[in-house]
Motif scaffolding. Sequence first.
Motif, PDB file in Angstrom:
ATOM      1  N   PHE A   7      -4.545 -18.934   6.884  1.00  0.00           N
ATOM      2  CA  PHE A   7      -5.383 -17.820   6.435  1.00  0.00           C
ATOM      3  C   PHE A   7      -4.565 -16.536   6.334  1.00  0.00           C
ATOM      4  CE2 PHE A   7      -8.319 -14.296   6.951  1.00  0.00           C
ATOM      5  CZ  PHE A   7      -9.351 -14.650   6.084  1.00  0.00           C
ATOM      6  N   THR A   8      -3.667 -16.313   7.301  1.00  0.00           N
ATOM      7  CA  THR A   8      -2.811 -15.125   7.262  1.00  0.00           C
ATOM      8  C   THR A   8      -1.886 -15.154   6.056  1.00  0.00           C
ATOM      9  OG1 THR A   8      -2.852 -15.045   9.682  1.00  0.00           O
ATOM     10  CG2 THR A   8      -1.136 -13.765   8.565  1.00  0.00           C
ATOM     11  N   ILE A   9      -1.318 -16.316   5.769  1.00  0.00           N
ATOM     12  CA  ILE A   9      -0.415 -16.444   4.617  1.00  0.00           C
ATOM     13  C   ILE A   9      -1.171 -16.232   3.311  1.00  0.00           C
ATOM     14  CG2 ILE A   9       1.060 -18.045   3.345  1.00  0.00           C
ATOM     15  CD1 ILE A   9       1.764 -19.319   6.043  1.00  0.00           C
ATOM     16  N   TYR A  10      -2.323 -16.868   3.175  1.00  0.00           N
ATOM     17  CA  TYR A  10      -3.108 -16.720   1.944  1.00  0.00           C
ATOM     18  C   TYR A  10      -3.543 -15.265   1.737  1.00  0.00           C
ATOM     19  CZ  TYR A  10      -3.462 -21.820   1.890  1.00  0.00           C
ATOM     20  OH  TYR A  10      -3.172 -23.163   1.849  1.00  0.00           O
ATOM     21  N   PHE A  11      -3.847 -14.586   2.834  1.00  0.00           N
ATOM     22  CA  PHE A  11      -4.259 -13.178   2.721  1.00  0.00           C
ATOM     23  C   PHE A  11      -3.098 -12.303   2.251  1.00  0.00           C
ATOM     24  CE2 PHE A  11      -4.752  -8.925   4.571  1.00  0.00           C
ATOM     25  CZ  PHE A  11      -5.983  -8.568   4.034  1.00  0.00           C
ATOM     26  N   LYS A  12      -1.898 -12.567   2.764  1.00  0.00           N
ATOM     27  CA  LYS A  12      -0.743 -11.744   2.399  1.00  0.00           C
ATOM     28  C   LYS A  12      -0.301 -11.957   0.958  1.00  0.00           C
ATOM     29  CE  LYS A  12       1.167 -11.172   7.035  1.00  0.00           C
ATOM     30  NZ  LYS A  12       2.339 -11.396   7.941  1.00  0.00           N
TER      31      LYS A  12
END
Length: 287
Positions: free
Chosen positions: A136-141
């Motif tokens: 989720f953190t990667i997709y958000f960035k």
Amino acid sequence: MTSALPPRPRHKLSVGKVATWLLVAGLLVVVVYPLVWLVLGSLKTQDEFLNNSVFALPESWTNFENYRAAWVEGHLGVYMRNSALAVFPALFLTIVLGVAAGFALEVMVWKGRGPVLLLFLAGIMVPGQMILLPLFTIYFKIGFTGSLWPLIITYTAIGLPLTVFMMATFFRSVPREIFEAATLDGAGMLRQFVSIGVPLVKNAIFTVALVQFFFIWNDLLIALTFTNRDELRTIQVGLLNFTGQFGQVQYGPTFAAISINVLATLALYLFLNQRVMKGLTAGAVKG
């Protein structure tokens, strides 16, 4: 002079048959009764759910208003469209990459294929819950949130280890003499994969695709994590949020929506059951 064989005891045979039929009938009730109860519930009104017995039959057998409400007001059509847009691209990528990797790891001879296969097997043992927050953190960035791309990528990555392992197992049952003869005839690896390998394991591919389809279609956790807007919800997340005004559960439309989802997937499985059985037995013996 040989004596006649003693007759088989008929009572034992009949008792065995009765026990078998009772077992089959019990299993049939266990499987069929929830489906019947679900369909009957989809024909009841909200008042019937609140005031009548759980086992009471619907007062009207033609009350299809719940299905209209589920499809239109409950946005079931939108949820099913989102599921299709997420499931089928992920399923296509999983099967194409998994079949190619299984062929490369089992048929082709190259240094290091053993450790690579072990890495894929290690991916099966990684719990999906552990990777949701980092993903989720990667997709958000990278700006993927707010779309169905996180679902497609995650479904593909999670489905690949099992697909590669199963396809490598099925390719292992194909006689090596077939590929050796194709090599002597001048066929390259790509030609052997497309013209020989894939046709020989097509039933296995079909089975793996169906298994992955049901896994992805019925997913709730991943879809719930990465769908942050109502218009992006898949069918399982949509059913979880099937509530009316003030958060009250509308039982009739909820039962109707679940019936559509369950009966559609059940009909698909029953229709493709024979192909699944062929695929499951394809790698059982070595030809």
